[in-house]
Design a protein around this motif. Structure first.
Motif, PDB file in Angstrom:
ATOM      1  N   PRO A 110      19.834   1.246  67.534  1.00 33.58           N
ATOM      2  CA  PRO A 110      19.112   1.547  66.311  1.00 33.58           C
ATOM      3  C   PRO A 110      19.826   0.950  65.258  1.00 33.58           C
ATOM      4  N   GLU A 111      18.906   0.794  64.061  1.00 32.39           N
ATOM      5  CA  GLU A 111      19.777   0.399  62.720  1.00 32.39           C
ATOM      6  C   GLU A 111      19.553   1.382  61.894  1.00 32.39           C
ATOM      7  N   GLY A 112      20.584   1.837  61.223  1.00 35.22           N
ATOM      8  CA  GLY A 112      20.527   2.984  60.173  1.00 35.22           C
ATOM      9  C   GLY A 112      20.648   4.287  60.891  1.00 35.22           C
ATOM     10  N   ILE A 113      19.850   5.234  60.790  1.00 34.55           N
ATOM     11  CA  ILE A 113      20.056   6.429  61.500  1.00 34.55           C
ATOM     12  C   ILE A 113      18.899   6.923  62.194  1.00 34.55           C
ATOM     13  N   VAL A 114      19.299   7.962  63.123  1.00 32.23           N
ATOM     14  CA  VAL A 114      18.250   8.407  64.124  1.00 32.23           C
ATOM     15  C   VAL A 114      18.762  10.057  64.077  1.00 32.23           C
ATOM     16  N   ILE A 115      17.447  10.868  63.834  1.00 32.25           N
ATOM     17  CA  ILE A 115      17.621  12.260  63.589  1.00 32.25           C
ATOM     18  C   ILE A 115      16.557  12.826  64.594  1.00 32.25           C
ATOM     19  N   SER A 116      17.068  13.616  65.442  1.00 36.27           N
ATOM     20  CA  SER A 116      16.041  14.403  66.195  1.00 36.27           C
ATOM     21  C   SER A 116      16.293  15.919  66.357  1.00 36.27           C
ATOM     22  N   GLY A 117      15.350  16.514  66.345  1.00 35.38           N
ATOM     23  CA  GLY A 117      15.541  18.105  66.562  1.00 35.38           C
ATOM     24  C   GLY A 117      16.571  18.732  65.370  1.00 35.38           C
ATOM     25  N   GLY A 118      16.819  17.997  64.327  1.00 35.04           N
ATOM     26  CA  GLY A 118      17.651  18.501  63.322  1.00 35.04           C
ATOM     27  C   GLY A 118      18.946  17.987  63.751  1.00 35.04           C
ATOM     28  N   LYS A 119      19.228  17.123  64.621  1.00 35.80           N
ATOM     29  CA  LYS A 119      20.651  16.765  64.958  1.00 35.80           C
ATOM     30  C   LYS A 119      20.674  15.331  64.733  1.00 35.80           C
ATOM     31  N   ILE A 120      21.849  14.636  64.145  1.00 32.86           N
ATOM     32  CA  ILE A 120      21.910  13.287  63.846  1.00 32.86           C
ATOM     33  C   ILE A 120      22.310  12.879  65.369  1.00 32.86           C
ATOM     34  N   PHE A 121      21.627  11.991  66.010  1.00 33.53           N
ATOM     35  CA  PHE A 121      21.890  11.082  67.217  1.00 33.53           C
ATOM     36  C   PHE A 121      22.821   9.994  66.992  1.00 33.53           C
TER      37      PHE A 121
END
Length: 346
Positions: free
Chosen positions: A164-175
């Motif tokens: 990915p580019e930038g950021i991925v957050i899922s379920g309140g957690k930074i992946f």
């Protein structure tokens, strides 16, 4: 022989007239710039220089980048009412997923309405080293619906869809995070209360705000109920589109536009903005589009992806669940050195 000669002379004359119109008149220039912007949104961006020149190409790309950055700065004024201020509980049960066909002069597509923003999750691939098709993520995790998510590193538009580019957050957690804690990123997400978050934020701010689901893309083009794209000419060309919005009552909207096809060339972001405004959106942002655009419902692809190869392999998708807390979504990048990911290796 004379007929052929006159035909050639006539064709040459018409061609010269058309070229003069295309390059020397204001109306022809408008069409030429729209064509250039459309090419800029594809994997063949450099071809736009044959229409507008290398200097103008760089100028337009830089202008779009600057405008997209500026659209992400204004803070949200809290127009979305998630029911906290209501004195009476709602007795009307809304259907969770609603899909309506939409169309315009150049496009066909779908408007998806999700009545409960807390039913939406960000899903990621199951296995390291390669992205996953949205239809596969939907089936594997038991989702009701899925659309493609954020941007990703895609060398020569032939990438494996894993980085990915930038950021991925899922379920309140930074992946995934390639910006660091204090870095700024263009984000499209949903916080713990169900409010859509879009625009430019520091990663530390996203944590403080309690953002639960997020990917990176831009621009945010409806801000506090006001459309930021002023005309078709500023709509970043005609292309397949995936965009996300939220209405005052908290409903999440996804606009899926098919493109690069005979019966649906595509839409500008101005087209999408008008669709969202007509349906009461107060916040809206662009997601990855082009060949990535896909809508999956009940394990079937609803739209027509533009790629001749069908769905792309992607790193993120927005999925909808009856019970999102039970979705088995694991951090596929956990333990990996993201600096060593090769997005071109299959």
């Amino acid at each position: 022989m004379g007929v052929i000669l006159y035909t050639l002379i006539g064709f040459t004359g018409l061609s010269l007239v058309a070229l003069c119109w295309f390059f020397l008149t204001s109306s022809g220039t408008s069409v030429r710039l729209m064509m250039a912007d459309t090419i800029i949104t594809t994997q063949h961006r450099d071809w736009a220089k044959y229409l507008i020149g290398s200097d103008e190409l760089k100028k337009r790309v830089d202008a779009y980048t600057k405008n997209f950055e500026e659209m992400g700065v204004e803070k949200d004024k809290g127009f979305v009412d998630l029911g906290k201020n209501s004195t009476k509980p709602s007795t009307v049960k809304k259907e969770l997923v609603k899909i309506d066909p939409i169309s315009g002069s150049n496009f066909k597509g779908y408007l998806v309405t999700i009545s409960d923003p807390k039913k939406v999750r960000i899903a990621v691939p199951e296995k390291a080293g390669k992205g996953e098709k949205v239809s596969s993520m939907v089936k594997r995790t038991g989702a009701i619906l899925g659309v493609n998510g954020g941007g990703f590193n895609d060398p020569n538009w032939e990438g494996n869809g894993f980085q990915p580019e930038g950021i991925v957050i899922s379920g309140g957690k930074i992946f995934y995070n390639d910006k660091g804690v204090n870095g700024s990123v263009q984000v499209v997400g949903i916080d713990k209360e169900g409010r859509m978050i879009a625009g430019k934020y520091k990663v530390s701010e996203l944590v403080e705000m309690g953002v639960k689901e997020a990917v990176s893309f831009s621009p945010r083009f409806i801000v506090n109920g006001v459309g930021q794209i002023k005309s078709q000419a500023d709509g970043w060309g005609i292309a397949p589109r995936t965009s996300m919005a939220q209405t005052k009552d908290g409903s999440i909207l996804f606009c899926i536009i098919d493109g690069r096809q005979k019966n649906s060339i595509g839409a500008t972001l101005y087209d999408v903005q008008q669709i969202f405004l007509d349906h009461g959106a107060v916040t809206a942002a662009n997601l990855d589009g082009g060949a990535s655009t896909v809508l999956v419902h009940n394990n079937a692809i609803v739209n027509k992806p533009s790629s001749e190869y069908g769905e792309r392999y992607l790193p993120t998708a927005w999925l909808v669940y009856d019970h999102p807390e039970t979705a088995n979504i694991k951090n596929v990048w956990e333990g990996l050195d993201i600096r060593k990911i090769d997005p071109s290796k299959w």
